[in-house]
Scaffold this motif. Structure first.
Motif, mmCIF file in Angstrom:
data_model
loop_
_atom_site.group_PDB
_atom_site.id
_atom_site.type_symbol
_atom_site.label_atom_id
_atom_site.label_comp_id
_atom_site.label_asym_id
_atom_site.label_seq_id
_atom_site.Cartn_x
_atom_site.Cartn_y
_atom_site.Cartn_z
ATOM 1 N N GLY A 10 0.838 -1.200 0.000
ATOM 2 C CA GLY A 10 0.000 0.000 0.000
ATOM 3 C C GLY A 10 0.873 1.250 0.000
ATOM 4 O O GLY A 10 2.091 1.176 -0.197
ATOM 5 N N PHE A 11 0.254 2.375 0.260
ATOM 6 C CA PHE A 11 0.964 3.673 0.172
ATOM 7 C C PHE A 11 2.092 3.776 1.211
ATOM 8 O O PHE A 11 3.287 3.774 0.868
ATOM 9 C CB PHE A 11 -0.086 4.785 0.336
ATOM 10 C CG PHE A 11 0.467 6.144 0.668
ATOM 11 C CD1 PHE A 11 1.555 6.678 -0.014
ATOM 12 C CD2 PHE A 11 -0.135 6.923 1.664
ATOM 13 C CE1 PHE A 11 2.053 7.949 0.302
ATOM 14 C CE2 PHE A 11 0.347 8.184 1.975
ATOM 15 C CZ PHE A 11 1.445 8.692 1.308
ATOM 16 N N ASP A 59 -3.857 -12.652 3.776
ATOM 17 C CA ASP A 59 -4.777 -11.795 4.534
ATOM 18 C C ASP A 59 -4.380 -11.858 6.006
ATOM 19 O O ASP A 59 -4.202 -12.954 6.544
ATOM 20 C CB ASP A 59 -6.196 -12.353 4.320
ATOM 21 C CG ASP A 59 -7.272 -11.451 4.878
ATOM 22 O OD1 ASP A 59 -7.037 -10.777 5.904
ATOM 23 O OD2 ASP A 59 -8.365 -11.425 4.285
ATOM 24 N N PHE A 80 0.838 -2.278 9.200
ATOM 25 C CA PHE A 80 0.238 -1.197 8.398
ATOM 26 C C PHE A 80 -1.078 -1.646 7.766
ATOM 27 O O PHE A 80 -1.868 -0.804 7.341
ATOM 28 C CB PHE A 80 1.150 -0.814 7.222
ATOM 29 C CG PHE A 80 2.410 -0.092 7.572
ATOM 30 C CD1 PHE A 80 2.444 1.295 7.649
ATOM 31 C CD2 PHE A 80 3.581 -0.797 7.793
ATOM 32 C CE1 PHE A 80 3.615 1.960 7.952
ATOM 33 C CE2 PHE A 80 4.765 -0.138 8.087
ATOM 34 C CZ PHE A 80 4.783 1.244 8.173
ATOM 35 N N GLU A 83 -7.938 -1.353 6.074
ATOM 36 C CA GLU A 83 -8.808 -0.576 5.204
ATOM 37 C C GLU A 83 -8.636 0.853 5.693
ATOM 38 O O GLU A 83 -8.774 1.121 6.897
ATOM 39 C CB GLU A 83 -10.257 -1.034 5.336
ATOM 40 C CG GLU A 83 -10.525 -2.391 4.716
ATOM 41 C CD GLU A 83 -10.362 -2.402 3.200
ATOM 42 O OE1 GLU A 83 -10.550 -1.337 2.575
ATOM 43 O OE2 GLU A 83 -10.032 -3.464 2.640
ATOM 44 N N GLN A 184 0.605 7.275 -3.259
ATOM 45 C CA GLN A 184 -0.677 7.348 -2.536
ATOM 46 C C GLN A 184 -1.813 7.104 -3.514
ATOM 47 O O GLN A 184 -1.901 7.740 -4.575
ATOM 48 C CB GLN A 184 -0.847 8.700 -1.830
ATOM 49 C CG GLN A 184 -2.102 8.726 -0.948
ATOM 50 C CD GLN A 184 -2.137 9.885 0.029
ATOM 51 O OE1 GLN A 184 -1.626 10.955 -0.256
ATOM 52 N NE2 GLN A 184 -2.754 9.681 1.187
#
Ligand code: NAD
Ligand code: DAU
Length: 340
Positions: A10-11, A59, A80, A83, A184
């Motif tokens: 992710g970001f 997951d 981190f 959602e 992002q």
């Protein structure tokens, strides 16, 4: 040292993994990410061949898998994975509770079983709710979350605290303000405005545009977490922020000015339900006790960020066309109705 980092596609997670492999060349990182809509292997393409980095698609709610992975000699867990988008939490709260609360618990159980030396929970200032015109969030500010997203993050934080109190798990919780920078996802304010402005599309501003966020360049968040991993006192919470409070309209006007685009693109749309008015972090604790200092101020950080989005148009146009258009239509079609 072996780290298990979750949400590392992710970001912030991808920026963190790239940062840590630069800073600590002998560390091994197992990067666990479910690759939801927000996860993107392109973010970590540069370390695809790095023998110190292993990517595992999984997951965090899968307790058996977390047990297996953490059982393979992991020293430190940095969580981190979450959602992360408030607007999505208003449409679909259940997945937020699942990942942000139950996923955190699955990780905590595995960390406890295998006696990790540190568990860092990457949380957010949104758990403190909203500020009036004065005052700042300190680590003692009561948790009063206002969105399903922030409530689920607060739930995760409370479990982390409980595992320290009940089982003696060595934990830290970090609560950072709004991040911006490379990679992002373009659903968040700054990349959304840059991408829409570049396409000469209307820029959706919620309410009066005068809500305030406290912006931190993502690399400064990464350096703070690095410090907490190594120097954080077990059981402590650390707020992270760089004293960069700005209204949303200020941010949008800055971007328009730097891109040479007209203010007429600004479009006031329907308000976000439960919209927090102001966030502002008091970073005194991490600065005085751990010696952390951000390197970027907002003016240089936003310039570098805009330059990155200009240089990486393919990255965000691919995301928009593959993963984003149906969401944008669902989230914004009603918001734009009857507005100008
Ligand atoms: P993001 O949405 O860009 O990335 C989240 C990542 O987690 C994605 O790669 C996604 O695939 C992964 N993920 C989601 N559910 C998962 C699951 N069940 N199992 C494994 N992986 C899963 O989010 P971000 O903005 O990078 O935020 C990262 C963390 O930092 C979050 O915990 C967020 O609450 C926190 N945070 C974010 C900000 C901010 O401004 N973005 C500020 C403070 C704190
Ligand atoms: O404070 C930390 C939090 O910052 C993180 O925990 C969250 O994961 C992260 O998403 C962010 O939450 P915000 O809700 O503050 O970020 P967002 O980019 O969604 O919105 C920033 C501000 O801009 C907020 O006041 C809402 C407004 N906004 C946002 C969007 C997407 C608009 O006016 N229009 C928009 O289209």
């Amino acid at each position: 040292m072996k780290l298990l980092v979750t949400g590392g596609a992710g970001f912030i997670g991808s920026n963190f993994v790239l940062y840590m492999l630069q800073q600590h060349r002998d560390y091994e990182i197992v990067n666990v990410d479910a690759l939801t809509y927000a996860g993107n292997l392109e973010n970590i393409k540069a370390i695809e061949q790095n023998p110190k980095h292993t990517f595992v698609k999984a997951d965090i709610c899968d307790a058996a898998k977390m047990d297996e992975l953490i059982g393979q000699g992991v020293d430190i867990v940095v969580n981190f994975a979450a959602e992360s988008h408030v607007d999505r939490s208003i449409l679909e709260p259940d997945v937020f509770v699942k990942t942000n609360v139950l996923g955190t618990q699955a990780l905590l159980d595995a960390a406890k079983k295998h006696n990790v030396t540190k568990f860092v929970q990457v949380s957010t200032d949104e758990v403190y709710g909203t500020l009036g015109e004065t005052g700042l969030f300190t680590e003692e500010t009561p948790l009063t979350p206002n969105s399903p997203y922030s409530a689920s993050k607060a739930g995760g934080d409370l479990l982390v605290r409980a595992y320290q109190e009940t089982f003696g798990l060595p934990v830290n919780i970090t609560r950072c303000s709004n991040n911006y920078g490379p990679y992002q996802f373009p659903e968040k304010l700054i990349p959304l405005i840059i991408s829409k402005a570049l396409n000469d599309q209307p820029l959706p501003v919620y309410g009066d545009g005068l809500n305030i966020r406290d912006w931190l360049y993502v690399e400064d968040h990464c350096s703070a977490i690095d410090l907490v991993i190594h120097e954080g006192v077990n059981g402590e919470v650390y707020n992270i922020g760089g004293n960069n409070e700005r209204t949303n309209l200020h941010i949008i006007r800055t971007i328009l000015e730097q891109l040479g685009k007209p203010e007429s693109l600004i479009t006031y749309v329907q308000e976000r339900p439960g919209h927090d008015r102001r966030y502002g972090i008091d970073p005194a604790k991490i600065m005085t006790e751990l010696g952390w200092k951000p390197k970027h101020n907002f003016e240089t950080g936003i310039r570098e960020t805009i330059a990155w989005y200009l240089d990486n148009k393919e990255w965000w146009t691919r995301i928009q066309s593959v993963k984003y258009e149906p969401y944008y239509a669902k989230q914004y079609s009603q918001r734009f109705e009857g507005t100008q």
